[in-house]
Write a protein that holds these residues in place. Structure first.
Motif, PDB file in Angstrom:
ATOM      1  N   ALA A  18      -5.742   4.285   4.695  1.00  0.00           N
ATOM      2  CA  ALA A  18      -5.227   3.139   3.941  1.00  0.00           C
ATOM      3  C   ALA A  18      -4.660   2.079   4.894  1.00  0.00           C
ATOM      4  O   ALA A  18      -4.801   0.878   4.657  1.00  0.00           O
ATOM      5  N   PHE A  49      -6.175   3.891  -5.957  1.00  0.00           N
ATOM      6  CA  PHE A  49      -7.074   4.315  -4.853  1.00  0.00           C
ATOM      7  C   PHE A  49      -7.852   5.577  -5.199  1.00  0.00           C
ATOM      8  O   PHE A  49      -8.833   5.909  -4.534  1.00  0.00           O
ATOM      9  N   ILE A  59     -12.041  -0.628  -2.255  1.00  0.00           N
ATOM     10  CA  ILE A  59     -10.654  -1.144  -2.236  1.00  0.00           C
ATOM     11  C   ILE A  59     -10.600  -2.518  -1.572  1.00  0.00           C
ATOM     12  O   ILE A  59      -9.956  -3.439  -2.074  1.00  0.00           O
ATOM     13  N   SER A 101       0.859  -1.186   0.000  1.00  0.00           N
ATOM     14  CA  SER A 101       0.000   0.000   0.000  1.00  0.00           C
ATOM     15  C   SER A 101       0.896   1.236   0.000  1.00  0.00           C
ATOM     16  O   SER A 101       1.621   1.483   0.963  1.00  0.00           O
ATOM     17  N   GLN A 118      -7.567   0.241   6.553  1.00  0.00           N
ATOM     18  CA  GLN A 118      -8.215  -0.596   5.535  1.00  0.00           C
ATOM     19  C   GLN A 118      -7.470  -1.922   5.349  1.00  0.00           C
ATOM     20  O   GLN A 118      -8.083  -2.966   5.106  1.00  0.00           O
ATOM     21  N   ILE A 149      -1.097  -0.853  -4.393  1.00  0.00           N
ATOM     22  CA  ILE A 149      -2.144   0.174  -4.314  1.00  0.00           C
ATOM     23  C   ILE A 149      -1.456   1.538  -4.301  1.00  0.00           C
ATOM     24  O   ILE A 149      -0.527   1.767  -3.502  1.00  0.00           O
TER      25      ILE A 149
END
Ligand code: 8ID
Ligand code: ZN
Ligand code: ZN
Length: 349
Positions: free
Chosen positions: A253, A223, A229, A178, A256, A202
């Protein structure tokens, strides 16, 4: 013996968030345990931006010369230094020195030392032409190495290499990166590929998507375009990645990633957004039995191993080289999330 000038160019700030002054300052003298490195190139890490802004709960020294991805040549050394010779290549990294006597140093967790001295934070770093480093912690760089290319390995490379080891993944498993298009992320993709992992990235924008694919990544999720996502990551990885390396500077993020990680998976925290909290719903956390782990740069062995991957041609940061005096512009682009890969400063300009 190389001739060492009395003064040099550096970027200095006197207050956090204050002007970044490109100016002449004295060349520092190495202490008995230190080497003096003529820094040729220095990467710009997002940590340098945090240090300048002063947005972490840890004070910087002031005035400060930032920078902790410095690659250069040893031009002087203190009387106690036996592991470096004049003319050797050396790297200035985040951990400039540690006590070597506490319980953490004794088990090789030197970055976790409560008395750690940090380049470009508590110790003047690599945004200058001559920087001092504790010879015990300074990185060994083989002669003949391209110093601009190796610079980002000294923080970004070591950090993501260690983070991937912390995720304890096996070849063929999925890892999600990420923040995959940034400085740490673009190297994380390459180390992960070299370790035989399947990589999902991502990040935002077409430039980063293209970069990600050129580095060997398999699935890219933007994103800025994808609304779900969590669903998209789980679908692409058939149930979620076995590990996640969080190198974004986004608290949302990070939280998540605790949702999309696979059952029994590991979430590794690396990126350090100011004031961030990682939220993981306890019910799912327990039922899926996931693990959240912090990872902080690497020790001397991690440094040597991550440089070895570079020397063997397995990883190479996508770099753009500009002059040292351009640092303010680099910070501006970084703040806007516009940097794909890493900027490296040439200290001669
Ligand atoms: O030892 C450590 N833990 C360590 C070492 C080095 C750096 C930690 N860091 C920290 C830095 O202090 C910083 O907080 O890691 C973070 C990332 O550093 P970097 O790679 O040098 O930053 P960058 O080049 O700006 O890359 C960040 C990327 O995150 C993306 C951005 O687009 C950029 O490419 N990103 C953001 I911001 N929000 C995102 C989101 N919601 C996102 N990617 C995915 N989803
Ligand atoms: Zn760094
Ligand atoms: Zn210690």
């Amino acid at each position: 013996m190389p001739s060492i000038p009395k003064t040099q160019k550096a970027i200095v700030f006197e207050t956090n968030g204050g002007p970044l002054l490109y100016k002449d300052i004295p060349v520092p003298q190495p202490k008995p345990n230190e080497i003096l490195v003529n820094v040729k190139y220095s990467g710009v890490c997002h940590t340098d931006l945090h240090a300048w802004k002063g947005d972490w709960p840890l004070a910087t020294k002031l005035p400060l010369v930032g920078g902790h991805e410095g690659a250069g040549v040893v031009v002087a050394k203190g009387a106690n230094v036996t592991n470096f010779e004049i003319g050797d290549y050396a790297g200035i990294k985040w951990l400039n020195g540690s006590c070597m006597g506490c319980e953490f140093c004794q088990q090789g967790a030197e970055p976790n030392c409560p008395d750690a001295d940090l380049s470009g934070y508590t110790h003047d770093g690599s945004f200058q032409q001559y920087a001092t480093a504790d010879a015990v912690q300074a990185a060994k760089i083989p002669k003949g190495t391209n110093l601009a290319d190796v610079a980002p390995i000294l923080c970004a490379g070591v950090t993501v290499y260690k983070a991937l080891k912390t995720a304890e993944l096996s070849p063929g498993q999925w890892v999600a990166i990420s923040g995959a298009g940034g400085g740490l992320g673009s190297l994380a993709v390459q180390y992960a590929v070299a370790m035989g992992l399947r990589v999902l990235g991502i990040d935002g924008g077409d430039e980063k998507a293209k970069l990600f694919e050129s580095l060997g990544g398999e699935v890219f999720i933007d994103f800025t375009k994808e609304k779900d996502i969590v669903g998209a990551v789980q679908k692409a990885t058939n149930g979620g990645p076995h590990g996640v390396i969080n190198v974004s500077v986004s608290p949302a993020a990070i939280s998540q990633s605790c949702q999309y990680v696979r059952t029994l998976g590991k979430v590794v925290l690396v990126g350090l957004p100011a004031g961030a909290v990682c939220e993981s719903p306890v019910f799912e956390h327990v039922i899926k039995s996931i693990q959240i782990r912090g990872s902080y740069v690497g020790n001397r062995q991690d440094t040597a191993e991550s440089i070895d991957f570079f020397v063997r041609g397995k990883v190479k940061a996508p770099i753009k080289v500009v002059g040292l005096s351009e640092l303010p512009k680099v910070f501006e682009l970084m703040e806007q999330g516009k940097i794909a890969g890493r900027y490296v400063l040439d200290t001669s300009k």
